[in-house]
Design a protein around this motif. Sequence first.
Motif, PDB file in Angstrom:
ATOM      1  N   ALA A   1       9.913  -4.682  35.486  1.00 53.11           N
ATOM      2  CA  ALA A   1      10.815  -3.531  35.446  1.00 53.11           C
ATOM      3  C   ALA A   1      11.271  -3.172  36.851  1.00 53.11           C
ATOM      4  CB  ALA A   1      10.126  -2.335  34.795  1.00 53.11           C
ATOM      5  N   SER A   2      12.504  -2.675  36.948  1.00 51.57           N
ATOM      6  CA  SER A   2      13.034  -2.198  38.229  1.00 51.57           C
ATOM      7  C   SER A   2      14.021  -1.075  37.974  1.00 51.57           C
ATOM      8  CB  SER A   2      13.728  -3.318  38.989  1.00 51.57           C
ATOM      9  OG  SER A   2      14.359  -2.799  40.161  1.00 51.57           O
ATOM     10  N   PRO A   3      13.987  -0.030  38.787  1.00 54.04           N
ATOM     11  CA  PRO A   3      14.959   1.055  38.631  1.00 54.04           C
ATOM     12  C   PRO A   3      16.294   0.760  39.313  1.00 54.04           C
ATOM     13  CG  PRO A   3      13.410   1.601  40.374  1.00 54.04           C
ATOM     14  CD  PRO A   3      12.957   0.290  39.801  1.00 54.04           C
ATOM     15  N   VAL A   4      16.363  -0.347  40.072  1.00 53.34           N
ATOM     16  CA  VAL A   4      17.564  -0.551  40.898  1.00 53.34           C
ATOM     17  C   VAL A   4      18.247  -1.908  40.694  1.00 53.34           C
ATOM     18  CG1 VAL A   4      16.920   1.080  42.705  1.00 53.34           C
ATOM     19  CG2 VAL A   4      16.081  -1.286  42.807  1.00 53.34           C
ATOM     20  N   PHE A   5      17.635  -2.849  39.993  1.00 51.59           N
ATOM     21  CA  PHE A   5      18.318  -4.134  39.788  1.00 51.59           C
ATOM     22  C   PHE A   5      17.989  -4.718  38.417  1.00 51.59           C
ATOM     23  CE2 PHE A   5      14.361  -5.416  41.972  1.00 51.59           C
ATOM     24  CZ  PHE A   5      13.909  -6.441  41.145  1.00 51.59           C
ATOM     25  N   ASP A   6      18.827  -5.654  37.987  1.00 55.31           N
ATOM     26  CA  ASP A   6      18.673  -6.335  36.702  1.00 55.31           C
ATOM     27  C   ASP A   6      17.618  -7.423  36.851  1.00 55.31           C
ATOM     28  OD1 ASP A   6      18.934  -7.448  34.221  1.00 55.31           O
ATOM     29  OD2 ASP A   6      21.045  -8.010  34.424  1.00 55.31           O
ATOM     30  N   THR A   7      16.551  -7.341  36.069  1.00 55.93           N
ATOM     31  CA  THR A   7      15.423  -8.250  36.213  1.00 55.93           C
ATOM     32  C   THR A   7      15.537  -9.446  35.269  1.00 55.93           C
ATOM     33  OG1 THR A   7      14.077  -7.186  34.510  1.00 55.93           O
ATOM     34  CG2 THR A   7      13.973  -6.261  36.731  1.00 55.93           C
ATOM     35  N   SER A   8      14.732 -10.476  35.567  1.00 55.48           N
ATOM     36  CA  SER A   8      14.622 -11.642  34.692  1.00 55.48           C
ATOM     37  C   SER A   8      13.246 -12.263  34.890  1.00 55.48           C
ATOM     38  CB  SER A   8      15.714 -12.669  35.006  1.00 55.48           C
ATOM     39  OG  SER A   8      15.621 -13.785  34.142  1.00 55.48           O
ATOM     40  N   LEU A   9      12.647 -12.720  33.799  1.00 57.06           N
ATOM     41  CA  LEU A   9      11.311 -13.295  33.825  1.00 57.06           C
ATOM     42  C   LEU A   9      11.321 -14.705  33.250  1.00 57.06           C
ATOM     43  CD1 LEU A   9       8.796 -10.573  32.521  1.00 57.06           C
ATOM     44  CD2 LEU A   9       8.670 -11.738  34.728  1.00 57.06           C
ATOM     45  N   SER A  10      10.482 -15.593  33.813  1.00 54.28           N
ATOM     46  CA  SER A  10      10.240 -16.894  33.191  1.00 54.28           C
ATOM     47  C   SER A  10       8.773 -17.247  33.376  1.00 54.28           C
ATOM     48  CB  SER A  10      11.144 -17.978  33.784  1.00 54.28           C
ATOM     49  OG  SER A  10      10.909 -18.152  35.163  1.00 54.28           O
ATOM     50  N   LEU A  11       8.246 -18.009  32.403  1.00 61.22           N
ATOM     51  CA  LEU A  11       6.838 -18.397  32.409  1.00 61.22           C
ATOM     52  C   LEU A  11       6.748 -19.914  32.371  1.00 61.22           C
ATOM     53  CD1 LEU A  11       3.850 -17.415  32.229  1.00 61.22           C
ATOM     54  CD2 LEU A  11       4.083 -17.602  29.733  1.00 61.22           C
ATOM     55  N   HIS A  12       5.937 -20.489  33.267  1.00 59.47           N
ATOM     56  CA  HIS A  12       5.864 -21.942  33.416  1.00 59.47           C
ATOM     57  C   HIS A  12       4.414 -22.413  33.398  1.00 59.47           C
ATOM     58  CE1 HIS A  12      10.068 -21.743  34.892  1.00 59.47           C
ATOM     59  NE2 HIS A  12       9.635 -20.623  35.448  1.00 59.47           N
ATOM     60  N   GLN A  13       4.252 -23.679  32.996  1.00 58.90           N
ATOM     61  CA  GLN A  13       2.945 -24.332  33.083  1.00 58.90           C
ATOM     62  C   GLN A  13       3.148 -25.835  33.228  1.00 58.90           C
ATOM     63  OE1 GLN A  13       0.263 -24.552  29.639  1.00 58.90           O
ATOM     64  NE2 GLN A  13      -1.419 -23.821  30.966  1.00 58.90           N
ATOM     65  N   ASN A  14       2.496 -26.414  34.219  1.00 58.60           N
ATOM     66  CA  ASN A  14       2.566 -27.865  34.454  1.00 58.60           C
ATOM     67  C   ASN A  14       4.012 -28.366  34.581  1.00 58.60           C
ATOM     68  OD1 ASN A  14      -0.277 -28.027  34.264  1.00 58.60           O
ATOM     69  ND2 ASN A  14      -0.150 -28.233  32.031  1.00 58.60           N
ATOM     70  N   GLY A  15       4.853 -27.562  35.206  1.00 56.36           N
ATOM     71  CA  GLY A  15       6.235 -27.970  35.430  1.00 56.36           C
ATOM     72  C   GLY A  15       7.176 -27.719  34.275  1.00 56.36           C
ATOM     73  N   TYR A  16       6.677 -27.161  33.173  1.00 58.99           N
ATOM     74  CA  TYR A  16       7.516 -26.895  32.004  1.00 58.99           C
ATOM     75  C   TYR A  16       7.771 -25.398  31.859  1.00 58.99           C
ATOM     76  CZ  TYR A  16       6.549 -31.705  30.581  1.00 58.99           C
ATOM     77  OH  TYR A  16       6.460 -33.072  30.539  1.00 58.99           O
ATOM     78  N   THR A  17       8.979 -25.061  31.452  1.00 59.99           N
ATOM     79  CA  THR A  17       9.322 -23.669  31.184  1.00 59.99           C
ATOM     80  C   THR A  17       8.911 -23.340  29.757  1.00 59.99           C
ATOM     81  OG1 THR A  17      11.201 -23.736  32.705  1.00 59.99           O
ATOM     82  CG2 THR A  17      11.171 -21.962  31.084  1.00 59.99           C
TER      83      THR A  17
END
Length: 472
Positions: free
Chosen positions: A406-422
Amino acid sequence: MKLSTIFAAILGAAIAGGGTAYYYQQNPSTQQQTAFTVLPLDTTKAGEINSTSLVNLSNGVRSVPFTLTAEAGQFYKIAVTGALRAQISVLQNGLLIASSTTAKNNCDECSNSSTAVAPAMLAFKAETAGKYDVVVSGLDSNAYGPFSVTATPLKTYVGSVVKAGMDITEIAMGRQQEFKLEVDEKAIYTIDMKADQGRLDPYLSLLDQNGRELVSDDDGGDNYDAKIQTYLEPGTYTIQTSSAVGADTFQGTYRLIIAKEALTSDITLESGATLHADGAKQTGLYNGQAQEFTFELPETMLVSLDVNALGFDPDVMVDGASINYQRRGQYTLRAVLEAGTHSITIDGSQGGIYDLALSASSVPANAGGGAIRVGDTRQAVMLSGVTRINYTLDITQAGNYVIDMASPVFDTSLSLHQNGYTLAENDDIDYSNGNTNSRIEMELEPGRYQIQAMALSEGSRNRDYSVAVKRK
């Protein structure tokens, strides 16, 4: 009825009928043809469609005919430019040989205006020597205006040798065509295939001397044109041209333009090397094989990576996550990375030269990154110029986990990876209601994961955000 009116009425039927009709009356009294303007080769002739032009009585389309003297077996290209929305027909002894129509705004030569008119193009082969009638017509009954028409003989290079610096026009006849490309020095080579006629959807392939495909392209050029940029060593290669929707539709004229850009730097970087984060620029070569590099960080650090590519648009990844390009061929990463071994991968569909520079510096206080545990909420700042922060998450018990950013000032984005894979990505929890925070919820097995917390815009100042992990 006057001969010119008879001619115009049946001519229109021939054009509309796709070659199934005659445009001369087949009897001696009407065999004499009115005098048409001679169309010399490589000479532009001016004309105009107006209310006095020959008319097709069935649909009102008007026409201006010319006479072209052709050699047997020779290919010719007819081009009509100007304000007229035009179509072209070629006839011999009253029989329709070929015809073509055009459309608005489908060419490099047209302006961005909504009223711009694309040139009409037609190529045909003269099977026998003699006189051919080249007929310029309006695209419909409302098409009037001045035009210029040019007839050009085409020298075909199909099956022959082509080299850098050549700009040739070829005619497609419903089958794939091949050219032998001679390369005399190692360089970045660009092959452009540009359609002259709108019904031709270019497709390019480049093969090595053993017939193995090195690279291919469909829409890499302007509009739906094809374009290949790649690094080539001296030798003989094969260029294949065709249509993206099948060789049987590969009909019309196209340009094949071959250029090269000499190398200005020596290749100093080889795949498999261990990089030093000292900011030094090195030059590498991508030629169809993924380039893999590693670098070590003694502690959590602020890392800067710059990659500038010449001749291709690579996929650049750090620890298995892609880096978005800033502009074509330029890739920049500013990220906080934890201590340990990290990877850089450069891959792509075409080949070329790239420069790479890697540097690392101490992390300012409260910059985030590093290890995060289940149950933690990390308050941090996205540093000026930084767009992503990496976290390491160790899962010891299988279950359903929620990761929030979360952020009050910018548009966020999340990604989760394991062993080089998204494994998962999320941009907005609920964009329609203005919630641009990010959330990933999924079942996770025990193991080590990488969380990438991103800002979707580069800021000119430090910006607050938080990352939290919990088990449901």
